[in-house]
Motif scaffolding. Structure first.
Motif, PDB file in Angstrom:
ATOM      1  N   LYS A   3      38.633  42.470  25.356  1.00 46.63           N
ATOM      2  CA  LYS A   3      38.759  44.034  25.020  1.00 46.63           C
ATOM      3  C   LYS A   3      39.574  44.267  23.905  1.00 46.63           C
ATOM      4  CE  LYS A   3      40.114  48.079  27.628  1.00 46.63           C
ATOM      5  NZ  LYS A   3      40.837  48.617  28.694  1.00 46.63           N
ATOM      6  N   GLU A   4      40.932  43.535  23.996  1.00 46.20           N
ATOM      7  CA  GLU A   4      41.853  43.845  23.017  1.00 46.20           C
ATOM      8  C   GLU A   4      41.219  43.382  21.589  1.00 46.20           C
ATOM      9  OE1 GLU A   4      45.200  41.440  23.976  1.00 46.20           O
ATOM     10  OE2 GLU A   4      45.383  42.431  25.915  1.00 46.20           O
ATOM     11  N   GLU A   5      40.277  42.591  21.491  1.00 40.97           N
ATOM     12  CA  GLU A   5      39.659  42.031  20.291  1.00 40.97           C
ATOM     13  C   GLU A   5      38.534  42.849  19.835  1.00 40.97           C
ATOM     14  OE1 GLU A   5      41.012  40.400  17.944  1.00 40.97           O
ATOM     15  OE2 GLU A   5      42.847  39.902  19.242  1.00 40.97           O
TER      16      GLU A   5
ATOM     17  N   LYS B 207      41.884  33.731  29.378  1.00 47.09           N
ATOM     18  CA  LYS B 207      42.216  34.239  28.111  1.00 47.09           C
ATOM     19  C   LYS B 207      41.899  33.166  26.925  1.00 47.09           C
ATOM     20  CE  LYS B 207      46.438  35.875  25.904  1.00 47.09           C
ATOM     21  NZ  LYS B 207      47.856  36.256  25.837  1.00 47.09           N
TER      22      LYS B 207
ATOM     23  N   GLN C 200      40.153  41.342  29.540  1.00 46.92           N
ATOM     24  CA  GLN C 200      41.069  42.049  28.813  1.00 46.92           C
ATOM     25  C   GLN C 200      41.361  41.342  27.334  1.00 46.92           C
ATOM     26  OE1 GLN C 200      43.084  44.189  29.410  1.00 46.92           O
ATOM     27  NE2 GLN C 200      44.415  44.238  28.013  1.00 46.92           N
TER      28      GLN C 200
END
Lengths: 360, 338
Positions: B119-121, B72, B116
């Motif tokens: 993807k969130e961004e 992350k 993840q």
């Protein structure tokens, strides 16, 4: 809050008037030194009061000879040095521990217990615990000494140079040219030794001894109380840190120190030899004693050339008055320990007051 | 160079030694105008578009920490470097240097977390590389990510835009990442209560530029060296003074307690999901509201301002109304003894 600061101002003015000169209060704790700077207290208080940074930073008061002895152990292939972080950048006659970290045998520990763990994890190496600090860290060293004996751990060696605060305070006041009107006594150490431990100093030398906590306002309160005592000429032991410090201190910690160590004469940087000021392991722990088992000896050595850390630690000189300060001696290229340690007076002066920019 | 002509850990600490290494060893090797600016992202003109390009390597111990992990971190860190330059992140590369012996399950976990975060961004990891080195030659896993972004047309950020009277905003509590990592590494009793801020500031940066365009003068994510390093650099580069108010700086009390315990100055501690924004004085309140409306900016605060000063220094006005100087941190932070 500002009201309390104003009250302190009034007491400072009273004390100054009563003494007819500037007043000098020594803080005997590196954390006080740093927090005084961080809180901007020096800037907030009137010029008539000076705060002197005393011998309260464990790394700073460690004699040069001991540091060189640690470095000699670090050069041995059979030893792993377990040390508190502050120690690794202190220069010896031949580099520092930091410059030896690529050897892979220098480990920073946060507690004595970590050194014991290292001994268990590395059974084929000799783990040397660099046991420095005051009454605050000595009990933890005592605990691992006892645990190592109980658990039959044969590869932990304690190189003890723990120091006692009270003998140093007495030594400072016994110097002819000292400038100390009062002590702001260390919070953490006092939790262990208790505020009554300062009574002999008040009785013998007639100097106020006030224990302070570490919050800016606790320091302000302590200064206020010290100045009140100076103004009224009623030196006494007092604590403005009553939540943590009792008159008798922590008896359990005191007991384990007594059972594990003998207080012997020992050298301090700047203060020289002080009677019964240094803790060495008792005979029954001799199998853990690095000095006895690893053939390491250390004798007093003079400070490195030109370094005035000794004068600074005795409150006889402010760091900027040292010829090396901010010239050859900076936090990046420290000459003496007071510029290395995060608790050191020189580092604090450099970081928080130096008004020059980095490119100058 | 000083300190015996060898690389010390402190050369990577984000403080003065890092600065010196970059200026005396690295920059002279490559000399060019784009690199010399030392911005978070390089700006390159491609046809009629301005492209921002950045790269960063991630080495963190432990690999997994409260609030995030190296995967992350590697994605968000590079996204943040693009975002603070006023760019919309478009694509990332991700390269792995893996130490022989690392469990595949750990690698999978790290990659899933990186995926993840991307993807969130709404951003894709479009290329990468994998190298394995023998045991002992690396510490489990190192990750490098590079990123490209499209410069937002309204963005006009840069040191040269900053002027006296501008306000300084920080997007939330400081020091959380650094203290979480340190306490988890050292097994301190606080560890369960602290959480790294590891996360993206892209939403905040994009919204600020969108609404306030040229009133946003400068943005920087205060990672290594913390708030102190970012503010010192602003002062250095602009020849202007900075005044910050201690009472206005958001700090999580547990983080503060951990820093106090180890003797660290919270201003020097690393963040991984914060942005420092310099905004024109008249738009400061609006800027703050925009920050607070974003998921990662709820604790934002105006902490100080840019001042004209004969001595271009960063000064902290303390809780008790004293003043002290804030400088680029020196070397590596070392825990104190008692």
């Amino acid at each position: 809050m500002l009201e309390r600061i104003n009250r302190a101002y009034i007491q400072i003015a009273r004390a100054q008037k009563s003494l007819g000169r500037k007043i000098n209060i020594m803080e005997v704790c590196g954390t006080h030194t740093v927090n005084v700077f961080r809180a901007g207290l020096r800037d907030a208080f009137p010029e008539g009061m000076r705060l002197l940074s005393g011998p309260g930073c464990p790394v700073c008061i460690t004699d040069q000879g001991y540091i060189d002895a640690v470095l000699s152990l670090a050069d041995r292939d059979d030893c792993i040095i377990a040390t508190y972080g502050d120690m690794i950048r202190v220069p010896g006659r031949n580099g520092s521990l930091e410059q030896r970290t690529n050897r892979g045998n220098i480990k920073i520990v946060l507690s004595a217990e970590d050194a014991l763990k290292l001994a268990k994890q590395n059974p084929d190496k000799k783990i040397v615990f660099v046991a420095i600090g005051f009454e605050t860290t000595a009990p933890a060293t005592a605990v691992i000494a006892n645990e190592a004996i109980e658990q039959g751990i044969k590869n932990l060696f304690i190189f003890s140079n723990h120091k006692l605060v009270i003998p140093a305070m007495k030594a400072l006041l016994s110097e002819k040219n000292h400038k100390i009107d009062a002590f702001m006594c260390p919070g953490h150490v006092s939790v262990i030794i208790g505020s009554d431990a300062y009574k002999p100093i008040v009785e013998q030398f007639k100097r106020p001894c006030v224990v302070a906590g570490f919050e800016p306002m606790q320091i302000v309160e302590a200064i206020s109380e010290i100045c009140r005592q100076l103004a009224d000429n009623t030196p006494a032991v007092d604590s403005v840190y009553p939540a943590a410090v009792t008159a008798a201190g922590n008896k359990t910690a005191q007991k384990i120190i007594e059972e594990t160590f003998d207080a012997v004469d020992g050298c301090w940087r700047g203060l020289g030899n002080i009677d019964k000021s240094t803790l060495k392991l008792k005979g029954k722990f001799s199998e853990l004693d690095a000095e006895k088992q690893l053939g390491v000896k250390f004798i007093h050595e003079e400070d490195l050339t030109g370094c005035q850390c000794g004068q600074v630690l005795c409150g006889l000189m402010d760091p900027p008055d040292c010829g090396l300060f901010a010239k050859s001696c900076t936090p990046d290229t420290p000459v003496g320990p007071c510029m290395v340690s995060s608790e050191g007076a020189c580092a604090a002066w450099f970081k928080y007051t130096r008004r020059k920019r980095r490119n100058q | 160079m000083t300190a015996g002509d060898k690389i010390l850990l402190a050369h990577g600490g984000g403080g003065r030694l890092t600065d010196e290494l970059i200026h005396s060893v690295i920059l002279p090797a490559f000399e060019n105008q784009t690199l010399n600016k030392l911005t978070d992202s390089a700006e390159i003109r491609l046809g009629k578009d301005n492209i921002c390009f950045t790269t960063d390597s991630y080495v963190v111990k432990p690999l997994f920490f409260n609030g995030g992990d190296i995967g992350k971190l590697a994605v968000c860190g590079t996204i943040n470097d693009l975002a603070v330059a006023g760019a919309k992140p478009v694509a990332l590369s991700l390269s792995l240097i893996i130490e022989e012996g690392l469990e595949i399950s750990i690698l999978k976990k790290i990659l899933a977390s990186a995926a993840q975060a991307a993807k969130e961004e709404n951003i894709s990891i479009v290329c990468g590389d994998t190298k394995v080195v023998e045991a002992g030659s690396a510490d489990k896993i190192f990750i490098n990510t590079s990123g490209v972004g499209l410069k937002l047309s309204k963005a006009e950020v840069g040191f040269e835009k900053i002027a006296a009277g501008d306000k300084i905003i920080v997007s939330g509590t400081i020091g959380d990442h650094g203290m979480t990592i340190m306490s988890q590494r050292e097994g301190m009793k606080f560890e369960s209560e602290m959480k790294s801020d590891c996360g993206s500031v892209a939403q905040i940066c994009a919204k600020e530029i969108e609404v306030l365009d040229s009133d946003i003068k400068f943005m920087r994510d205060p990672t290594r060296g913390g708030l102190a390093a970012t503010l010192s650099e602003i002062s250095d580069q602009t020849d202007l003074g900075i005044e910050i108010q201690e009472t206005q700086i958001p700090v999580n009390p547990t983080t503060q307690a951990a820093a106090d315990m180890l003797g660290f100055d919270i201003l020097n501690i690393a963040n991984e999901g914060k942005v420092v924004i310099v905004v024109s004085g008249q738009k400061a309140d609006e800027c703050l509201e925009i920050c607070k409306s974003c998921q990662n900016g709820k604790d934002a605060a105006i902490i100080g301002q840019i001042v004209k000063s004969s001595e271009p220094l960063v000064e902290l006005i303390t809780m008790i109304k004293g003043r002290r100087i804030v400088q680029m941190p020196y070397g590596r932070e070392l825990p104190r003894i008692c």
